[in-house]
Scaffold this active site. Structure first.
Site, PDB file in Angstrom:
ATOM      1  N   SER A 267       0.824  -1.201   0.000  1.00 43.79           N
ATOM      2  CA  SER A 267       0.000   0.000   0.000  1.00 43.79           C
ATOM      3  C   SER A 267       0.864   1.260   0.000  1.00 43.79           C
ATOM      4  O   SER A 267       0.564   2.238  -0.695  1.00 43.79           O
ATOM      5  CB  SER A 267      -0.911  -0.007   1.232  1.00 43.79           C
ATOM      6  OG  SER A 267      -1.728   1.141   1.270  1.00 43.79           O
TER       7      SER A 267
ATOM      8  N   LEU B 173       2.223   1.764  -3.514  1.00 43.14           N
ATOM      9  CA  LEU B 173       1.197   2.235  -4.440  1.00 43.14           C
ATOM     10  C   LEU B 173       0.866   3.710  -4.219  1.00 43.14           C
ATOM     11  O   LEU B 173       0.559   4.432  -5.170  1.00 43.14           O
ATOM     12  CB  LEU B 173      -0.076   1.396  -4.277  1.00 43.14           C
ATOM     13  CG  LEU B 173      -0.034  -0.020  -4.857  1.00 43.14           C
ATOM     14  CD1 LEU B 173      -1.262  -0.810  -4.413  1.00 43.14           C
ATOM     15  CD2 LEU B 173       0.032   0.026  -6.379  1.00 43.14           C
ATOM     16  N   HIS B 174       0.936   4.174  -2.980  1.00 43.73           N
ATOM     17  CA  HIS B 174       0.619   5.567  -2.684  1.00 43.73           C
ATOM     18  C   HIS B 174       1.777   6.512  -3.000  1.00 43.73           C
ATOM     19  O   HIS B 174       1.632   7.729  -2.854  1.00 43.73           O
ATOM     20  CB  HIS B 174       0.245   5.710  -1.202  1.00 43.73           C
ATOM     21  CG  HIS B 174      -1.166   5.285  -0.905  1.00 43.73           C
ATOM     22  ND1 HIS B 174      -1.512   3.983  -0.651  1.00 43.73           N
ATOM     23  CD2 HIS B 174      -2.315   6.005  -0.831  1.00 43.73           C
ATOM     24  CE1 HIS B 174      -2.818   3.914  -0.421  1.00 43.73           C
ATOM     25  NE2 HIS B 174      -3.328   5.120  -0.517  1.00 43.73           N
ATOM     26  N   GLY B 175       2.922   5.979  -3.417  1.00 38.55           N
ATOM     27  CA  GLY B 175       4.076   6.824  -3.670  1.00 38.55           C
ATOM     28  C   GLY B 175       4.946   6.871  -2.448  1.00 38.55           C
ATOM     29  O   GLY B 175       4.714   7.683  -1.546  1.00 38.55           O
TER      30      GLY B 175
END
Length: 314
Positions: free
Chosen positions: A193, A196-198
């Site tokens: 996660s 994916l969020h950077g």
């Protein structure tokens, strides 16, 4: 992030046999750049995209229009509350924990704004249809704010924060890592996660802390529930559970209210750094994150550490 989730899900589904025929280039590009989800999301599976948008075109209906309008209006209300009302209700000279609650809630409502807007754009494009007893309904739900603002547990917050993403992480990350142990699977899930969020320090620190918090709370409450035979687990018990003391019992209600208060404290603590300071445009630094938690004496982390020690002792 949405594009990465779509690409990964297609690869996993094709490898597992959930997708029998590999989509051609037009179908693949149509799914990746689907007009209803390409900007705000949410993630939808290729199977849902193909069934809902290519093989089951339906005429417009009042239910469709109501879902679009209600989601859009809710998104605007959340935006107004996040940007205007929270800072009017709690002023800058308030108690430090009230300021933490204000900034965290402002961040959460900005998330609800995006969630409801994504519902509106997805349903406008035809996604989110369900058919029950011959009736068509539009039941796409991205987030459930009432279960986040008044949470039974952090586990409930994690699930209802972003339902499509929770399903994606559970299906493509957690289940794949589950053979290596529940704790390992939880860490892998929150690491994915974060990526994916950077990946940056603040997001990684918050997400990994949330993963540890929810794991500790889950195992601690599961053990308490077994010892006292009470409905005090992190997840809601079914009506047919075999616990002696049900949800309506006064002590059970008090215990669940205590955990609700702890969850709200943890949410304020973790969401505090997503404020409207000068770092917002530049990107939050490690110093900013640690300073915010230092100002609150790292209380939330200390509580979770103490909870885990008690869990080991009992």
């Amino acid at each position: 992030m949405i594009l990465s989730m779509k690409i990964i899900s297609v690869a996993f589904d094709y490898g597992s046999g959930a997708i029998i025929d590999l989509p051609n280039m037009a179908e693949y590009v149509g799914y990746c750049f689907h007009v209803g989800t390409v900007i705000f999301g949410p993630w939808i599976s290729y199977q849902d995209y193909f069934r809902g948008l290519l093989t089951d075109i339906l005429p417009l209906s009042w239910r469709w229009l109501w879902k679009c309008l209600s989601s859009f209006c809710l998104s605007i209300l959340c935006l107004l509350y996040s940007t205007c009302i929270t800072h009017w209700l709690i002023l800058d000279h308030a108690w430090i924990w009230l300021l933490a609650f204000r900034d965290a809630q402002s961040f959460r409502f900005s998330h609800y704004f995006v969630s409801f807007m994504s519902e509106a754009t997805a349903v406008l494009s035809g996604a989110g249809k369900t058919r029950e007893d011959g009736e068509i309904s539009w039941s796409l739900t991205v987030s459930k704010p009432h279960l986040i603002e008044l949470p039974r547990s952090l586990v409930e917050v994690v699930i209802n924060w972003n339902l499509p993403m929770h399903y994606w992480l559970k299906t493509y990350v957690f289940k794949s890592a589950r053979p290596y142990g529940t704790f390992t699977a939880v860490i892998f899930t929150y690491a994915a996660s974060s990526l994916l969020h950077g990946l940056n320090f603040q997001l990684a620190a918050v997400l990994l802390s949330l993963g540890l918090y929810s794991y500790v709370e889950f195992v601690f409450r599961a053990k308490l529930s077994k010892i006292f035979s009470a409905c005090i687990q992190a997840k809601r018990c079914k009506a047919t559970c075999d616990h002696q003391f049900k949800f309506q019992h006064p002590l059970v209600m008090v215990t669940n209210l205590i955990f609700l208060g702890l969850s709200m404290l943890h949410l304020a603590y973790l969401g505090l750094m997503f404020d409207s300071s000068t770092h917002e445009e530049e990107g939050y630094t490690m110093e900013h994150t640690l300073t915010k938690w230092y100002d609150l004496s790292f209380l939330s982390h200390k509580i979770v550490l103490g909870t885990y020690i008690v869990h080991l002792l009992i």
